[in-house]
Design an enzyme around this catalytic site. Structure first.
Site, PDB file in Angstrom:
ATOM      1  N   LYS A  22     -65.905  17.202 -27.001  1.00 42.22           N
ATOM      2  CA  LYS A  22     -65.175  17.416 -26.595  1.00 42.22           C
ATOM      3  C   LYS A  22     -63.857  15.866 -25.711  1.00 42.22           C
ATOM      4  CE  LYS A  22     -66.443  18.139 -22.227  1.00 42.22           C
ATOM      5  NZ  LYS A  22     -65.989  17.389 -21.004  1.00 42.22           N
ATOM      6  N   ASN A  23     -64.509  15.579 -25.410  1.00 38.85           N
ATOM      7  CA  ASN A  23     -64.232  14.606 -24.503  1.00 38.85           C
ATOM      8  C   ASN A  23     -63.063  13.981 -25.955  1.00 38.85           C
ATOM      9  OD1 ASN A  23     -64.635  15.296 -22.127  1.00 38.85           O
ATOM     10  ND2 ASN A  23     -66.711  13.514 -22.082  1.00 38.85           N
ATOM     11  N   CYS A 122     -63.920  16.268  -6.802  1.00 40.77           N
ATOM     12  CA  CYS A 122     -64.287  16.678  -7.792  1.00 40.77           C
ATOM     13  C   CYS A 122     -65.932  16.722  -8.160  1.00 40.77           C
ATOM     14  CB  CYS A 122     -63.984  15.408  -9.385  1.00 40.77           C
ATOM     15  SG  CYS A 122     -65.189  15.641 -10.258  1.00 40.77           S
ATOM     16  N   ARG A 127     -63.150  10.226  -7.897  1.00 38.19           N
ATOM     17  CA  ARG A 127     -62.526   9.787  -8.708  1.00 38.19           C
ATOM     18  C   ARG A 127     -60.810  10.175  -8.945  1.00 38.19           C
ATOM     19  NH1 ARG A 127     -64.308  14.260 -13.688  1.00 38.19           N
ATOM     20  NH2 ARG A 127     -64.203  13.159 -15.058  1.00 38.19           N
ATOM     21  N   ASP A 312     -73.183  10.774 -18.491  1.00 34.67           N
ATOM     22  CA  ASP A 312     -72.865  11.810 -18.791  1.00 34.67           C
ATOM     23  C   ASP A 312     -74.663  12.584 -19.719  1.00 34.67           C
ATOM     24  OD1 ASP A 312     -70.640  12.088 -18.075  1.00 34.67           O
ATOM     25  OD2 ASP A 312     -69.098  12.278 -20.869  1.00 34.67           O
ATOM     26  N   ARG A 404     -67.644  24.691 -20.630  1.00 35.26           N
ATOM     27  CA  ARG A 404     -66.976  23.931 -20.428  1.00 35.26           C
ATOM     28  C   ARG A 404     -67.562  23.301 -22.015  1.00 35.26           C
ATOM     29  NH1 ARG A 404     -64.779  21.363 -14.834  1.00 35.26           N
ATOM     30  NH2 ARG A 404     -63.030  20.199 -16.688  1.00 35.26           N
TER      31      ARG A 404
HETATM   32  C1  EPZ Z   1     -64.527  10.643 -18.807  1.00 30.41           C
HETATM   33  O1  EPZ Z   1     -64.304  10.691 -17.257  1.00 30.41           O
HETATM   34  C2  EPZ Z   1     -65.212  11.913 -19.501  1.00 30.41           C
HETATM   35  N1  EPZ Z   1     -64.704  13.037 -19.734  1.00 30.41           N
HETATM   36  C3  EPZ Z   1     -66.664  12.001 -18.548  1.00 30.41           C
HETATM   37  O2  EPZ Z   1     -66.850  13.277 -19.335  1.00 30.41           O
HETATM   38  C4  EPZ Z   1     -67.439  10.393 -18.303  1.00 30.41           C
HETATM   39  O3  EPZ Z   1     -68.159  11.271 -17.170  1.00 30.41           O
HETATM   40  C5  EPZ Z   1     -66.456   9.348 -18.140  1.00 30.41           C
HETATM   41  O4  EPZ Z   1     -65.605   9.116 -18.842  1.00 30.41           O
HETATM   42  C6  EPZ Z   1     -67.226   8.279 -17.911  1.00 30.41           C
HETATM   43  O5  EPZ Z   1     -67.862   7.908 -19.412  1.00 30.41           O
HETATM   44  C7  EPZ Z   1     -63.135  13.189 -20.003  1.00 30.41           C
HETATM   45  O6  EPZ Z   1     -63.574  12.339 -20.873  1.00 30.41           O
HETATM   46  C8  EPZ Z   1     -62.652  14.287 -20.545  1.00 30.41           C
HETATM   47  P1  EPZ Z   1     -63.631   7.145 -15.911  1.00 30.41           P
HETATM   48  P2  EPZ Z   1     -62.863   9.834 -17.056  1.00 30.41           P
HETATM   49  O7  EPZ Z   1     -62.384   7.095 -15.892  1.00 30.41           O
HETATM   50  O8  EPZ Z   1     -62.083   9.620 -17.947  1.00 30.41           O
HETATM   51  C9  EPZ Z   1     -63.470   5.120 -11.220  1.00 30.41           C
HETATM   52  C10 EPZ Z   1     -68.678  15.657 -18.847  1.00 30.41           C
HETATM   53  O9  EPZ Z   1     -69.124  16.060 -18.037  1.00 30.41           O
HETATM   54  N2  EPZ Z   1     -62.041   5.373 -11.583  1.00 30.41           N
HETATM   55  O10 EPZ Z   1     -64.070   6.620 -17.015  1.00 30.41           O
HETATM   56  O11 EPZ Z   1     -62.679  10.445 -15.408  1.00 30.41           O
HETATM   57  C11 EPZ Z   1     -64.080   6.728 -11.262  1.00 30.41           C
HETATM   58  O12 EPZ Z   1     -63.982   7.377  -9.836  1.00 30.41           O
HETATM   59  C12 EPZ Z   1     -67.775  14.211 -18.143  1.00 30.41           C
HETATM   60  O13 EPZ Z   1     -67.904  15.211 -20.399  1.00 30.41           O
HETATM   61  C13 EPZ Z   1     -60.921   5.115 -10.435  1.00 30.41           C
HETATM   62  O14 EPZ Z   1     -61.788   4.259  -9.544  1.00 30.41           O
HETATM   63  O15 EPZ Z   1     -64.003   8.794 -16.098  1.00 30.41           O
HETATM   64  C14 EPZ Z   1     -65.420   6.571 -12.300  1.00 30.41           C
HETATM   65  O16 EPZ Z   1     -65.917   6.522 -11.200  1.00 30.41           O
HETATM   66  C15 EPZ Z   1     -67.631  14.208 -16.892  1.00 30.41           C
HETATM   67  N3  EPZ Z   1     -60.088   4.753 -10.660  1.00 30.41           N
HETATM   68  C16 EPZ Z   1     -65.612   5.081 -13.037  1.00 30.41           C
HETATM   69  O17 EPZ Z   1     -63.762   4.901 -12.950  1.00 30.41           O
HETATM   70  C17 EPZ Z   1     -59.348   5.267 -12.012  1.00 30.41           C
HETATM   71  O18 EPZ Z   1     -57.689   5.826 -11.686  1.00 30.41           O
HETATM   72  C18 EPZ Z   1     -65.021   5.691 -14.322  1.00 30.41           C
HETATM   73  O19 EPZ Z   1     -64.446   7.083 -14.347  1.00 30.41           O
HETATM   74  C19 EPZ Z   1     -59.731   6.497 -12.815  1.00 30.41           C
HETATM   75  C20 EPZ Z   1     -61.482   6.540 -12.593  1.00 30.41           C
END
Ligand code: EPZ
Length: 427
Positions: A22-23, A122, A127, A312, A404
């Protein structure tokens, strides 16, 4: 709303075919906005999030056709964004699925303009998307936040830059990687995320003509080009679905063979589970999972960006540890609010105490079935694992979370002997 009913206590025995990730699928679908030619994706999973992304892309003017599932399971999807008719990603779609924000970079790179709703809060944490926005600014986009929308402009196109991520972000890395392919000059992404889904996206972009080096590392170098072309790309197997069924098999003391997947994507999990007493043997197209002895041992885990233990798979691991012998300290470092499953597991008899970012799980002899519900995808599936182990009946509410990210979950588990069924709305 549909619910899932499980009568627990049956060891899973059989074979489960794993679907496409999915991701990986979601960012790959947004990459279709980078070219007027057709991008064909294979091994696309049939999931609610994929449907939401399709709706969003159609709304931007893309034509999308989803073929029948192949014998191996995945779908072939053709995405063609020959004419972009709208540069706005509306609140209603972005709110449903945060990955929608990934259209911002491709739209501004190709059209010089984009307007994308801010996703808002969220269930698993605040996030923010500040890293996405500051990265696009460094690529030369002028960005304003107005009326709940991110409005980006780059009338003369984006230009390459060196971008150092202050913390690792999967989404921001994917976003800037896509945008940089059409920027003028060279972009260097430093402290980039290294998840296999990012590598998959990079390989697809290269097949579309992009010039990217350092793939698989935390330094990605992109030399921007005038335009990308169409390509055909096969999506990697879903390592989170793989890990989830590994833990379901281990939790029920069953023996399951997972096919159409890759053991090298779950090495962090395999290491932890080996310590807990689970034997995972790599096969040609997946793994075989069984327990080594008659019980599991408590093991500590800390979530980290890849190649560390994935956030995850944190909730599923917690469900597994609820009936292990001894204690397990589970620390979540990626998201600040990802323990929503704890009170629900506690309702089934688990002994878990949360202190800040860590949860102390003390193993109990057994769980008992209960009605439960969860607020996100992985929390929900952890309750499925708990339900498979528990004595008696568990009913999981808000099944739309599962839809989802898990394709035909009940079919895959019941084929391995689980007593699991979906109760349709009103049943
Ligand atoms: C991706 O989310 C995945 N989603 C998530 O999958 C997964 O949990 C996550 O990566 C971590 O591995 C998809 O790929 C669609 P991040 P993403 O940006 O990209 C902070 C699932 O269950 N952050 O790596 O949103 C954020 O708040 C899920 O399938 C900022 O502060 O994750 C988090 O604490 C849900 N500012 C950390 O970084 C930003 O601009 C990591 O988030 C972006 C992120």
């Amino acid at each position: 709303m549909d619910r899932i009913r499980i009568k627990g206590g049956v060891p899973l025995e059989g074979v489960i075919a794993i679907g496409g990730a999915k991701n990986a699928a979601l960012p790959l679908m947004t990459a279709s906005l980078l070219t007027p030619e057709t991008l064909t994706l294979e091994n696309v999973p049939d999931l609610a999030d994929v449907a939401t992304m399709s709706n969003l892309l159609v709304q931007h003017g893309a034509a999308i056709s989803m073929g029948e599932a192949s014998s191996a399971g995945g779908h072939r999807v053709e995405l063609s964004a020959a004419h972009i008719t709208s540069i706005t990603a509306p609140y209603d779609l972005v709110r449903k699925m945060r990955a929608s924000v990934l259209v911002l970079g491709p739209l501004v790179a190709r059209c010089g303009r984009a307007r994308v709703s801010l996703p808002g809060g969220c269930a698993i944490g605040t996030r923010p998307i500040d890293l996405h926005i500051s990265g696009l600014r460094q690529l030369g986009a002028e960005i304003e936040l107005a009326g709940g929308y991110v409005e980006a402009r780059a009338p003369k196109g984006l230009r390459g830059a060196e971008i150092l991520f202050p913390s690792v972000s999967v989404g921001a890395t994917e976003h800037l990687l896509m945008a940089a392919t059409l920027a003028k000059g060279e972009t260097l992404l430093v402290n980039a995320a290294r998840e296999p889904e990012i590598t998959d996206l990079a390989h697809c972009l290269v097949a579309m003509g992009a010039q990217i080096s350092g793939i698989g590392s935390d330094r990605l170098r992109v030399v921007g080009i005038e335009g990308l072309h169409g390509a055909t790309h096969r999506i990697i197997p879903d390592r989170i679905e793989t890990g989830t069924y590994i833990m379901a098999a281990a939790a029920t003391a069953g023996e399951v063979r997972l096919t159409h997947t890759r053991s090298d994507f779950v090495t962090g999990l395999v290491r932890v589970l080996a310590e807990a007493g689970v034997e995972i043997t790599a096969t040609e197209d997946g793994v075989v999972v069984r327990r080594r002895g008659d019980h599991l041992d408590g093991v500590d885990v800390m979530t980290e960006p890849y190649p560390g233990y994935p956030t995850d798979l944190q909730a599923q691991f917690m469900a597994l540890m609820t009936t292990a012998q001894g204690a397990s300290m589970i620390t979540e470092t990626v998201f600040e609010n990802r323990f929503m499953h704890v009170p629900e597991l506690a309702r089934m008899g688990a002994n878990i105490n949360v202190h800040g970012a860590s949860a102390m799980v003390r193993g109990v002899p057994r769980l008992t079935g209960a009605p439960v519900m969860a607020t996100d995808l992985r929390a929900s599936v952890s309750l499925v694992i708990a339900g498979l182990v528990a004595e008696g009946e568990t009913v999981i509410n808000r099944v739309y979370h599962l839809d989802r990210g898990y394709e035909r979950l009940e079919d895959k588990l019941s084929a391995c002997g689980a007593r699991i069924e979906r109760l349709r709305d009103g049943a």
